[in-house]
Design an enzyme around this catalytic site. Structure first.
Site, PDB file in Angstrom:
ATOM      1  CG  ASP A 278      92.521  48.605  38.617  1.00 45.70           C
ATOM      2  OD1 ASP A 278      91.306  48.455  38.405  1.00 45.70           O
ATOM      3  OD2 ASP A 278      92.995  48.880  39.732  1.00 45.70           O
TER       4      ASP A 278
ATOM      5  CG  ASP B 251      88.705  52.969  41.354  1.00 45.50           C
ATOM      6  OD1 ASP B 251      88.644  54.169  41.034  1.00 45.50           O
ATOM      7  OD2 ASP B 251      87.745  52.176  41.225  1.00 45.50           O
TER       8      ASP B 251
ATOM      9  CG  ASP C  17      95.378  48.948  43.097  1.00 46.92           C
ATOM     10  OD1 ASP C  17      94.994  48.912  44.281  1.00 46.92           O
ATOM     11  OD2 ASP C  17      94.598  48.845  42.134  1.00 46.92           O
TER      12      ASP C  17
END
Length: 226
Positions: free
Chosen positions: A10, A12, A186
């Site tokens: 991922d 961001d 995250d």
């Protein structure tokens, strides 16, 4: 493809300690490209929805891509370079580069899989030294102007699996082609893809993902202190 390992990341709040989608909106406000009161309000609303897990990705992409479509591509490209110089490059941390390099040095197949659109993230992937990018695709006219529409489905939630499978198929590969499959994220919104790989890693996890990862015994990795 002579590798037995697929490493997906991922972007961001995982490889970057910021949300590039949100920061692009703030940047557009800062340079006076959009109405400050309206755009700040909408950007904040979408960001709050993302953090609470209630964001409708199609609605958000319609907002972002619709805004991009109001400007000629040449101007957008100049703004994007300014955004990279002022916001993204200062945010790239050695810890993220080191994690990517570990997989790249092992000759693993590495890709970024992000819900943020390709217009914003393409130069970010290049800056991180990652060749393969799976991101939301803005529709373009034959001469490269952004129309405001999305090509296909959003690259979020289960959509990340669909887009990753489609990308692998272009190389005559699948998840089953690899002995080891990693995904670093995250967010609990990425649980579909995290659950699809055999080496899920919760990176700088939000509280919901952290709780789930601890329950499942998944590794936790803190790349950033901020």
């Amino acid at each position: 493809m002579k590798t037995d390992t697929l490493a997906l990341f991922d972007l961001d709040n995982t490889l970057l300690p910021i949300d590039s989608d949100y920061e692009w909106g703030e940047f557009m406000v800062r340079i006076g490209a959009v109405d400050k009161a309206y755009y700040e309000k909408r950007n904040a609303e979408f960001f709050e929805q993302y953090q609470s897990g209630t964001l409708d990705p199609a609605e958000f992409l319609a907002f972002v891509l619709g805004t991009l479509a109001k400007f000629p591509r040449s101007r957008l490209n100049r703004w994007r370079q300014q955004f990279m110089d002022e916001v993204i490059h200062p945010a790239i941390r050695p810890a993220a580069r080191d994690l990517l390099k570990k997989h790249q040095d092992n000759n693993d197949l590495v890709a970024i899989v992000t819900a943020t659109n390709r217009f914003i993230t393409e130069p970010i992937a290049r800056a991180l030294g990652v060749e393969h990018l799976i991101a939301a695709i803005p529709e373009e006219t034959p001469d490269g102007e952004i129309t405001g529409k999305l090509v296909g489905i959003p690259t979020s939630g289960a959509g990340k699996i669909v887009h990753t499978e489609n990308w692998l198929q272009t190389m005559n590969l699948s998840f089953d082609s690899f002995r080891h499959t990693y995904f670093y994220s995250d967010s609990d919104r990425d649980l579909p893809l995290l659950s699809r790989v055999n080496h899920p890693v919760a990176v700088n996890p939000n509280s919901r993902l952290k709780a789930y990862a601890e329950k499942q015994g998944w590794p936790l990795l803190q790349l950033f202190d901020d």
